[in-house]
Design a protein around this motif. Structure first.
Motif, short mmCIF file in Angstrom:
data_model
loop_
_atom_site.label_atom_id
_atom_site.label_comp_id
_atom_site.label_asym_id
_atom_site.label_seq_id
_atom_site.Cartn_x
_atom_site.Cartn_y
_atom_site.Cartn_z
N LEU A 53 0.82 -1.21 0.00
CA LEU A 53 0.00 0.00 0.00
C LEU A 53 0.85 1.25 0.00
CD1 LEU A 53 -1.68 -2.28 1.74
CD2 LEU A 53 -3.16 -0.34 2.24
N SER A 54 0.37 2.28 -0.66
CA SER A 54 0.94 3.62 -0.51
C SER A 54 0.48 4.16 0.85
CB SER A 54 0.44 4.54 -1.63
OG SER A 54 0.70 5.90 -1.30
N LEU A 249 5.40 5.49 10.90
CA LEU A 249 5.98 5.34 9.57
C LEU A 249 5.55 6.47 8.65
CD1 LEU A 249 5.57 1.48 9.21
CD2 LEU A 249 7.76 2.71 9.23
N CYS A 250 4.29 6.87 8.76
CA CYS A 250 3.81 8.00 7.97
C CYS A 250 4.53 9.29 8.38
CB CYS A 250 2.30 8.16 8.14
SG CYS A 250 1.31 6.87 7.35
N GLY A 253 8.03 9.70 6.96
CA GLY A 253 8.14 9.81 5.50
C GLY A 253 8.27 8.51 4.74
N THR A 254 7.91 7.38 5.33
CA THR A 254 7.97 6.10 4.62
C THR A 254 6.94 6.10 3.49
OG1 THR A 254 8.43 5.12 6.78
CG2 THR A 254 8.05 3.61 4.95
N ASP A 255 7.31 5.59 2.35
CA ASP A 255 6.45 5.67 1.17
C ASP A 255 5.38 4.58 1.13
OD1 ASP A 255 7.96 7.86 -0.22
OD2 ASP A 255 9.55 6.36 -0.11
#
Length: 278
Positions: A53-54, A249-250, A253-255
């Protein structure tokens, strides 16, 4: 009066235990190799798919293919129960070729934007067969090369084997993407990463699981994400299990992410039913 065994007796017992353990591993490896050879000839292998998932949009944009071994009583057995021993035998090369063909076949049933990631073994990479099998799988399925991502580890990247280096360069020349698996486990130098253009770095599960243990753990994971971005890579978090992990994680900056917090690995038919083109 308490009797203490002589040191020679203890050493003899320990040696016997080591020998017994070694013999057991040999027998177990032979059993697994035989099971896999039977599965290859009798349609006993399957791929399940862990959706990717994004984290910014929540949309599923791909999946990682994961090997399963069919068992009459236990259902589908996860690869972690048999691959470590199988990787010591050339049977893993045959299994790897089967996985390439099956992954491309599944990708052909999915929308054009949907990509499939697939981990390859060191033995398969060094075999000299990977490039030919990859090309055949792509041609037979009609899948665009850029929809496939092969996952390797840092240890494989540091290997100076000429066959491995050739296979990796040939893979990229075909247009297939490379992803670095288990990023952040054991190797401090980023120099080897600069020699190879990766499309993604996948944070190891241990980093994700330790993420909520304090500021230091968060800082380490943030540094790994920033290193990936500095190298021009998308960064994926593997093994996301909780909402707290997802939120952090968001924030750093995790993609992308995958794990039980979103959805477990699912059979190919179920993936196609959700996203297939009909």
């Amino acid at each position: 009066m308490q009797l203490t065994p002589a040191s020679g007796t203890v050493a003899h017992t320990e040696r016997e235990l080591r020998q017994h353990h070694a013999r057991h591993k040999i027998v177990e490896r032979r059993r697994i190799v035989q099971k896999l050879r039977q599965a290859l000839s009798a349609d006993g292998l399957a791929l399940h798919f862990q959706p990717i998932l994004s984290l910014s949009t929540g949309l599923i944009q791909g999946a990682e293919a994961m090997l399963r071994l069919s068992h009459a009583r236990r259902g589908f057995i996860q690869a972690s129960h048999f691959l470590p021993l199988a990787e010591q035998s050339d049977v893993i090369i045959e299994v790897g070729g089967w996985m390439l063909r099956a992954a491309c076949h599944e990708a052909a049933r999915l929308p054009a934007h949907f990509r499939i990631a697939l981990a390859i073994s060191p033995r398969h990479l060094q075999s000299g067969q990977l490039t030919r099998e990859l090309l055949e799988a792509l041609n037979d399925s009609g899948v665009a090369p850029e929809r496939l991502e092969l996952l390797i580890t840092e240890a494989m990247l540091l290997d100076e084997n000429e066959d491995s280096a050739f296979a990796l360069k040939a893979t990229q020349a075909l247009g297939v993407h490379l992803g670095l698996n288990h990023f952040g486990t054991g190797y401090a130098s980023l120099a080897p990463l600069k020699r190879m253009a990766f499309s993604s770095l996948r944070l190891d599960k241990s980093l994700v699981q330790n993420l909520c243990e304090g500021a230091a753990s968060t800082a380490i994971t943030r540094a790994a994400v920033e290193a990936g971005h500095a190298l021009g890579c998308s960064v994926l978090a593997d093994g996301v299990e909780t909402a707290a992990q997802y939120d952090l994680l968001c924030q750093i900056g995790t993609d992308e992410g995958q794990g039980s917090h979103f959805t477990p690995a699912i059979p190919g038919d179920q993936l196609t039913a959700m996203f297939g083109q009909g």
